[in-house]
Design a protein around this motif. Structure first.
Motif, PDB file in Angstrom:
ATOM      1  N   LEU A  28       0.733  -1.216  -0.061  1.00 37.94           N
ATOM      2  CA  LEU A  28      -0.040   0.016   0.016  1.00 37.94           C
ATOM      3  C   LEU A  28       0.965   1.181   0.105  1.00 37.94           C
ATOM      4  CD1 LEU A  28      -2.936  -0.760   2.327  1.00 37.94           C
ATOM      5  CD2 LEU A  28      -3.109  -0.343   0.256  1.00 37.94           C
ATOM      6  N   ARG A  29       1.959   1.221   0.827  1.00 41.68           N
ATOM      7  CA  ARG A  29       2.804   2.409   0.769  1.00 41.68           C
ATOM      8  C   ARG A  29       3.389   2.584  -0.612  1.00 41.68           C
ATOM      9  NH1 ARG A  29       8.418   2.136   1.029  1.00 41.68           N
ATOM     10  NH2 ARG A  29       8.187   0.200   1.796  1.00 41.68           N
ATOM     11  N   VAL A  30       3.801   1.559  -1.081  1.00 43.49           N
ATOM     12  CA  VAL A  30       4.600   2.249  -2.374  1.00 43.49           C
ATOM     13  C   VAL A  30       3.477   2.386  -3.488  1.00 43.49           C
ATOM     14  CG1 VAL A  30       6.020   0.923  -4.110  1.00 43.49           C
ATOM     15  CG2 VAL A  30       6.496   0.517  -1.983  1.00 43.49           C
ATOM     16  N   LEU A  31       2.316   1.721  -3.534  1.00 45.87           N
ATOM     17  CA  LEU A  31       1.302   2.127  -4.430  1.00 45.87           C
ATOM     18  C   LEU A  31       0.897   3.551  -4.174  1.00 45.87           C
ATOM     19  CD1 LEU A  31      -0.573   1.362  -6.845  1.00 45.87           C
ATOM     20  CD2 LEU A  31      -2.248   0.280  -5.114  1.00 45.87           C
ATOM     21  N   HIS A  66      -4.844   8.528   0.360  1.00 49.26           N
ATOM     22  CA  HIS A  66      -5.715   7.657   1.074  1.00 49.26           C
ATOM     23  C   HIS A  66      -4.968   6.332   1.054  1.00 49.26           C
ATOM     24  CE1 HIS A  66      -9.215   5.319   2.369  1.00 49.26           C
ATOM     25  NE2 HIS A  66      -9.110   4.414   1.380  1.00 49.26           N
ATOM     26  N   LEU A  67      -3.920   5.646   0.307  1.00 49.68           N
ATOM     27  CA  LEU A  67      -3.615   4.484   0.417  1.00 49.68           C
ATOM     28  C   LEU A  67      -2.298   4.438   1.107  1.00 49.68           C
ATOM     29  CD1 LEU A  67      -3.207   3.718  -3.473  1.00 49.68           C
ATOM     30  CD2 LEU A  67      -4.636   2.543  -2.002  1.00 49.68           C
ATOM     31  N   ALA A  68      -1.744   5.788   1.374  1.00 50.00           N
ATOM     32  CA  ALA A  68      -0.650   5.749   2.391  1.00 50.00           C
ATOM     33  C   ALA A  68      -1.194   5.732   3.572  1.00 50.00           C
ATOM     34  CB  ALA A  68       0.161   7.130   1.996  1.00 50.00           C
ATOM     35  N   GLU A  99       9.139  -1.151   8.604  1.00 46.95           N
ATOM     36  CA  GLU A  99       8.116  -0.966   7.687  1.00 46.95           C
ATOM     37  C   GLU A  99       7.124   0.145   7.965  1.00 46.95           C
ATOM     38  OE1 GLU A  99       7.559  -2.306   4.745  1.00 46.95           O
ATOM     39  OE2 GLU A  99       9.057  -3.720   4.678  1.00 46.95           O
ATOM     40  N   LEU A 100       6.850   0.289   9.391  1.00 45.50           N
ATOM     41  CA  LEU A 100       5.929   1.372   9.704  1.00 45.50           C
ATOM     42  C   LEU A 100       6.674   2.694   9.742  1.00 45.50           C
ATOM     43  CD1 LEU A 100       3.412   2.497  11.148  1.00 45.50           C
ATOM     44  CD2 LEU A 100       4.510   1.800  13.134  1.00 45.50           C
ATOM     45  N   VAL A 101       8.020   2.708   9.858  1.00 45.51           N
ATOM     46  CA  VAL A 101       8.786   3.944   9.821  1.00 45.51           C
ATOM     47  C   VAL A 101       8.878   4.558   8.322  1.00 45.51           C
ATOM     48  CG1 VAL A 101      10.979   4.967   9.883  1.00 45.51           C
ATOM     49  CG2 VAL A 101      10.465   3.578  11.588  1.00 45.51           C
ATOM     50  N   GLU A 102       8.841   3.606   7.461  1.00 45.72           N
ATOM     51  CA  GLU A 102       8.651   3.893   6.117  1.00 45.72           C
ATOM     52  C   GLU A 102       7.378   4.451   5.691  1.00 45.72           C
ATOM     53  OE1 GLU A 102      11.543   2.534   2.929  1.00 45.72           O
ATOM     54  OE2 GLU A 102      11.841   0.666   4.351  1.00 45.72           O
ATOM     55  N   ALA A 103       6.512   3.611   5.957  1.00 45.43           N
ATOM     56  CA  ALA A 103       5.198   4.102   5.840  1.00 45.43           C
ATOM     57  C   ALA A 103       4.637   5.581   6.341  1.00 45.43           C
ATOM     58  CB  ALA A 103       4.126   3.022   6.329  1.00 45.43           C
ATOM     59  N   LEU A 104       5.214   5.762   7.536  1.00 46.91           N
ATOM     60  CA  LEU A 104       5.072   6.889   8.053  1.00 46.91           C
ATOM     61  C   LEU A 104       5.805   7.972   7.385  1.00 46.91           C
ATOM     62  CD1 LEU A 104       5.228   6.153  11.877  1.00 46.91           C
ATOM     63  CD2 LEU A 104       3.133   7.205  10.720  1.00 46.91           C
ATOM     64  N   LEU A 105       7.039   7.914   7.090  1.00 48.86           N
ATOM     65  CA  LEU A 105       7.731   8.869   6.075  1.00 48.86           C
ATOM     66  C   LEU A 105       7.174   9.287   4.811  1.00 48.86           C
ATOM     67  CD1 LEU A 105      10.313  10.430   6.041  1.00 48.86           C
ATOM     68  CD2 LEU A 105      11.687   8.329   5.168  1.00 48.86           C
ATOM     69  N   GLN A 135       3.848  12.867   1.405  1.00 55.67           N
ATOM     70  CA  GLN A 135       2.757  12.930   0.524  1.00 55.67           C
ATOM     71  C   GLN A 135       1.832  14.277   1.282  1.00 55.67           C
ATOM     72  OE1 GLN A 135       2.163   8.564  -0.020  1.00 55.67           O
ATOM     73  NE2 GLN A 135       0.830   9.519  -1.614  1.00 55.67           N
ATOM     74  N   LEU A 136       1.722  14.290   2.548  1.00 50.59           N
ATOM     75  CA  LEU A 136       0.966  15.405   3.193  1.00 50.59           C
ATOM     76  C   LEU A 136       1.405  16.613   2.969  1.00 50.59           C
ATOM     77  CD1 LEU A 136       0.015  13.631   6.551  1.00 50.59           C
ATOM     78  CD2 LEU A 136      -1.574  14.285   4.613  1.00 50.59           C
ATOM     79  N   LEU A 137       2.988  16.593   3.091  1.00 50.53           N
ATOM     80  CA  LEU A 137       3.548  17.969   2.683  1.00 50.53           C
ATOM     81  C   LEU A 137       3.303  18.322   1.146  1.00 50.53           C
ATOM     82  CD1 LEU A 137       7.298  17.375   4.202  1.00 50.53           C
ATOM     83  CD2 LEU A 137       5.413  19.202   5.005  1.00 50.53           C
ATOM     84  N   ALA A 138       3.325  17.359   0.229  1.00 49.21           N
ATOM     85  CA  ALA A 138       3.206  18.042  -1.016  1.00 49.21           C
ATOM     86  C   ALA A 138       1.607  18.273  -1.261  1.00 49.21           C
ATOM     87  CB  ALA A 138       3.270  16.782  -1.801  1.00 49.21           C
ATOM     88  N   ALA A 139       0.689  17.783  -0.502  1.00 48.76           N
ATOM     89  CA  ALA A 139      -0.739  18.178  -0.366  1.00 48.76           C
ATOM     90  C   ALA A 139      -0.872  19.496   0.583  1.00 48.76           C
ATOM     91  CB  ALA A 139      -1.726  17.177   0.006  1.00 48.76           C
ATOM     92  N   GLY A 140       0.169  19.985   1.044  1.00 52.03           N
ATOM     93  CA  GLY A 140       0.003  21.229   1.722  1.00 52.03           C
ATOM     94  C   GLY A 140      -0.455  21.095   3.215  1.00 52.03           C
TER      95      GLY A 140
END
Length: 979
Positions: A817-820, A831-833, A850-856, A861-866
């Motif tokens: 899900l993280r990579v997708l 939403h997927l992240a 794995e959780l660290v990478e998902a949070l990162l 993506q949240l930064l990119a979305a403002g």
């Protein structure tokens, strides 16, 4: 050769005083005693030169054992230079001859002061010894100084009375010449080799054993005492055996020393040298740690009371006592003396006395275990030179029997059996097998193999020989002697044995052959064995299971083997054993054909069924791997422990390697990077097996190094193997994936893409489609995104998620899900992240990195979305979790993302006690107070695994390695600057 006298000032003064008294008309006698080789003759020669220089006439004789049967032979030679001596002949009556010889001496002494020098007086004939004793009683009224040298050494056969034994101490001054001290001996070595280093000098000093005779002979052989030119600048290497010495002065000197000691003493000395070969090798002591004898302690001084023991000899013994750390008599011990006495056929009391005496004079020295050893390996080798092999072997056998009777450790007994021929009695085989068992449990396969090789020399039935060969071949394979191991195991295959033993041998041989890349031959061995097991269905199924497992090493064979197994499972499941059915579950899991829940249900059912003991390791190892993939880590760990505990420690089995791999997989799944890195081995160990290709554990270590930010070490390990020459295996595919991770972290997405694609190609060819083993599609998608290939990345990530949902564990699905989510982007990607984070949070097992990478990923993506506020929350959580897990690379990425999002750099201290979280501090304080992890978990209502995770994080922050260092670390916290 002779050299300058050292540490002999005291005896020189004593002899010079006697010379002056003789010149003044008052005679006397000096008896020079000492062990063979301590320099009595040199001192006597020095006395002759000094007396002649002071105007004394000199009469001298060197006694010889050839003349002991000739009456007055020594005196006749001594007085031979006296004028008119040729006209005198001994009287048939000894007393008459003695009187005539005395009158001759009296007349000659009346003409001026005289020195009588008698060397080796202990070898003189009996009438001459009586005449010399009588002369001592009379010469105090003559200008005569009598100086005699006498060997005074403890031998197994007691010697005859000494010259001065019946004389009053007032008539003879007895001086014992002590062995050379270390300081004086080192000066002799440096005189021959001025450029010699301290360690080489100390080695020579030890080989000299305090004997000027031996030390000069050794220097002769090494070439440092030549007189035809300047001494060489640098010393040659000191050899291990006397065979490398030329012209052989040193072994000749040792042989002379043994001859002087007598046959019984020589036999004991040689037996000791032989027995010492079977003792553990001593660890060399650094020069700085070696005690040295102070020259002041060994300096000769005058014995004004005329007693036999002089102060310099006493001082030498005392300083030698200090050097060995105890009484030199103590280390001898009754056990060593008795064993040596039995081996040599000597009186134990005399042997104990000889050991003590030889230790006192430096020929022997006690080792840390208290055993008396020869002072140096060269001395021991010289003592053994020329001794018949049969006699040496007989000594070892007698010693083995003696130690066995006294209940010594089996390895101490076996060490002597290794050097003796076949005993032919049951106890010898039992001892050797027991010793091999001890060595195996101590992880010393090479030692265990030596014991079993020797056991083959004992009388054996075919079935017992077959068992020994199977164990021996397994141990030799573990000792990296593959070709010899295969020959042993092949020989075992051709001997009569029980069906069960034939199966053990076939599995061991098949494992060894596969390890050397001979897969086809290995499978043929197993098929032949299977065909010989009519009437043994359980054993037949075990061999079939081994065939399936070992076929993994060959791609084409693997596909055909699993096809046949699948068909048998569908049409005749009763013919397929539980272990083979477990392998089928494993195959279907990796092929993406069933879920984790279904796989665990089937595996648990198989574990509940009865199983043949030979098949159980296959079942447990396969079940453990499936449980690890299903994130049932505690259950997987229990299965691994059961499987390893059930392994025969001396038999080669493919499941031992598989179980150890699963143990590494479990550590990786838990994020226990410290454990993975701790078992990686040094550079030499990696280089030694570089030709055989990387292992699964190498792959885990590589990824652990990447996660902990040790990029240089990771780069070296990634390049340590030539993957183009590595044999085909699933472990190679796992390492390709790990190297891709390393290259991507190092900023080389193109190189990483190549590794991930190659891993995927190989895994697909093996029908390993599920991302549970190597999530190569997600990894390729990340590389494509870095290189601008968005559509390809999206397709791969979508397929990865489909396959992940088939297996359906939070770890596998959350990663996909993280990579997708990253590949999709936009609101759908967000939403997927977020779903990936939620999925990994709910994982029953610690999702760790794995959780660290998902949070990162979600934070970026949240930064990119403002959405900077939510982004900072995610990124701070990622940074905190990465720090607790030791993931320094991800920690750096999270902090970088925080800065890019407008957050100030973290002010939290990252190391020292100030960096501990509240939870960590509570846990470490309880641990420092002596609480166990289980007790801490109960007190704080936490899982034990959580306690362990917090402790690991705290150790890293505090810069310590374990619980024992906690109190000091908490009492003296390190400042941030110091870290």
């Amino acid at each position: 050769m002779s050299g300058p006298l050292r540490e002999r000032d005291g005896v020189r003064e004593l002899l010079a005083a006697g010379t002056e008294r003789a010149r003044a008309g008052s005679g006397g006698a000096v008896l020079l005693q000492g062990a063979t080789g301590t320099g009595r003759t040199s001192v006597l020669e020095d006395a002759v030169r000094d007396a002649a220089g002071r105007g004394l006439r000199v009469l001298r004789v060197r006694c010889s054992p050839e003349d002991t049967g000739v009456p007055f032979a020594a005196v006749l030679q001594l007085l031979g230079p006296v004028p008119d001596f040729t006209d005198l002949a001994p009287d048939p009556d000894d007393r008459g001859s003695a009187a005539r010889l005395w009158r001759l001496l009296y007349a000659y002494a009346a003409q001026g002061p005289l020195l009588l020098a008698v060397d080796d007086v202990h070898l003189a004939d009996a009438p001459s010894r009586r005449w010399l004793r009588e002369a001592v009683r009379r010469i105090d009224r003559l200008p005569v100084l009598l100086v005699a040298g006498e060997r005074n050494q403890y031998d197994i056969d007691p010697g005859r009375a000494g010259l001065a034994q019946s004389l009053p101490p007032s008539l003879v001054r007895t001086h014992t010449i002590a062995p050379l001290g270390d300081t004086a001996a080192a000066e002799l070595v440096r005189a021959a080799y001025p450029a010699a280093g301290p360690d080489w000098t100390a080695e020579c000093v030890r080989a000299g054993a305090g004997s000027p005779l031996l030390l000069h002979a050794l220097l002769d052989d090494l070439g440092g005492t030549r007189t035809d030119g300047p001494a060489p600048d640098g010393p040659p290497p000191l050899p291990d055996t006397c065979a490398a010495l030329y012209p052989g002065s040193y072994p000749a000197a040792v042989a002379w020393w043994l001859d002087c000691a007598g046959g019984a003493t020589a036999e004991v000395a040689r037996c000791l040298a032989a027995l010492e070969e079977a003792w553990p090798q001593e660890t060399p002591v650094p020069t700085q740690a070696r005690g040295t004898r102070d020259t002041r302690d060994t300096r000769d001084t005058r014995d004004t009371r005329g007693t036999r023991g002089t102060r310099d000899a006493r001082d030498t013994r005392e300083t030698r006592h200090r050097r060995t750390g105890g009484d030199a008599a103590d280390p001898v011990g009754p056990d060593v003396a008795r064993a040596l006495a039995e081996a040599a056929g000597a009186d134990p009391a005399r042997v104990a006395g000889w050991l003590t005496a030889m230790t006192r004079i430096g020929i022997l020295r006690p080792d840390p275990a208290g055993r008396p050893r020869f002072a140096h390996r060269l001395l021991r080798d010289a003592v053994l030179s020329g001794w018949p092999t049969a006699r040496r072997e007989a000594a070892h056998r007698v010693a083995a029997e003696a130690l066995l009777r006294r209940g010594e450790r089996v390895e101490a007994v076996a060490a002597h059996l290794l050097r003796a021929p076949g005993v032919g009695l049951p106890w010898a085989l039992r001892v050797l097998r027991d010793a091999a068992t001890v060595a195996v449990h101590d992880a010393r396969p090479g030692d265990a193999a030596r014991y079993l090789r020797r056991a083959l020399d004992e009388p054996l039935s075919d079935d017992r020989r077959q068992q020994l060969l199977t164990e021996l071949g397994s141990l030799e394979y573990a000792s990296a002697d593959g070709a010899v191991a295969i020959a042993r195991l092949a020989e075992a295959q051709h001997l009569r044995a029980t069906p069960r033993d034939r199966v053990r041998a076939a599995v061991a041989l098949g494992t060894a052959l596969v390890g050397r890349g001979e897969v086809t031959t290995a499978l043929e061995v197993l098929r032949r064995t299977e065909g010989s097991l009519d009437g043994h269905p359980g054993l037949t199924r075990t061999v079939q299971t081994a065939t399936v497992l070992l076929s993994d090493a060959d791609l084409a064979t693997r596909q055909e083997t699993y096809r046949r197994l699948s068909e048998s499972g569908r049409h005749a499941p009763e013919l397929v054993g539980t272990a083979s059915r477990a392998l089928l579950v494993r195959y279907e899991a990796t092929a993406g054909l069933l879920s984790a829940g279904e796989a665990m249900t089937r595996v648990r059912a198989l574990l509940a069924e009865p199983s043949d003991p030979l098949a159980e390791p296959f079942l447990l190892g396969t079940a453990a791997a499936v449980a690890e993939w299903a994130d049932e880590l505690d259950e997987a760990e229990r299965l691994v422990d059961r499987g390893l505990a059930g392994q025969h420690p001396a038999l080669l089995h493919p499941m031992e390697h598989a179980l150890l791999n699963t143990r590494a997989d479990i550590a990786a799944a838990r994020g226990d990077v410290a454990r993975l890195i701790a078992v990686r081995g040094d550079g030499a160990a990696i280089a030694a097996r570089a030709h055989s290709g990387p292992s699964n554990r190498d792959a885990h270590v590589l990824m652990a190094l990447v996660h902990t930010g040790r990029s240089e070490e990771a780069g070296r390990l990634a390049e340590a193997f030539d993957l183009s020459r590595a044999p085909e295996s699933w472990e190679l595919n796992r390492f390709l994936y790990a190297r891709g991770v390393q290259r991507l972290a190092a900023g080389d997405p193109a190189g990483a893409l190549h590794d991930f694609l190659e891993c995927g190609r190989r895994q697909t060819a093996r029908e390993v489609l599920s991302p549970v083993v190597t999530p190569w599609r997600s990894a390729v998608a990340q590389c494509r995104l870095a290189l601008g290939g968005g559509q390809e990345a999206l397709a791969l990530a979508t397929e990865e998620l489909r396959l992940a949902r088939v297996w359906n564990t939070p770890r596998t699905v959350g990663r996909a899900l993280r990579v997708l989510g990253t590949a999709t982007g936009g609101r759908r990607g967000l939403h997927l992240a977020e779903e990936a984070v939620d999925t990994l949070r709910d994982a029953p097992a610690d999702a760790g990195m794995e959780l660290v990478e998902a949070l990162l990923a979600h934070g970026r993506q949240l930064l990119a979305a403002g959405e900077r506020g939510r982004a900072r929350e995610r990124l701070r959580e990622a940074a905190d979790l990465a720090e607790r897990k030791g993931g320094l690379r991800l920690l750096a990425l999270a902090e970088k993302a925080l800065r890019e999002g407008g957050s100030r750099a973290p002010t939290t201290v990252r190391t020292g006690s100030g960096a501990l979280t509240a939870s960590e501090r509570r846990i470490v304080e309880l641990a420092a107070a002596g609480r166990t992890n289980t007790e801490i978990a109960g007190l704080l209502h936490l899982a034990r695994r959580t306690v362990e995770t917090h402790l690991t994080s705290a150790y890293r922050k505090l810069g310590i390695r374990g619980r024992a260092e906690l109190p000091a670390a908490l009492e003296h916290p390190r400042s941030p600057a110091s870290t």
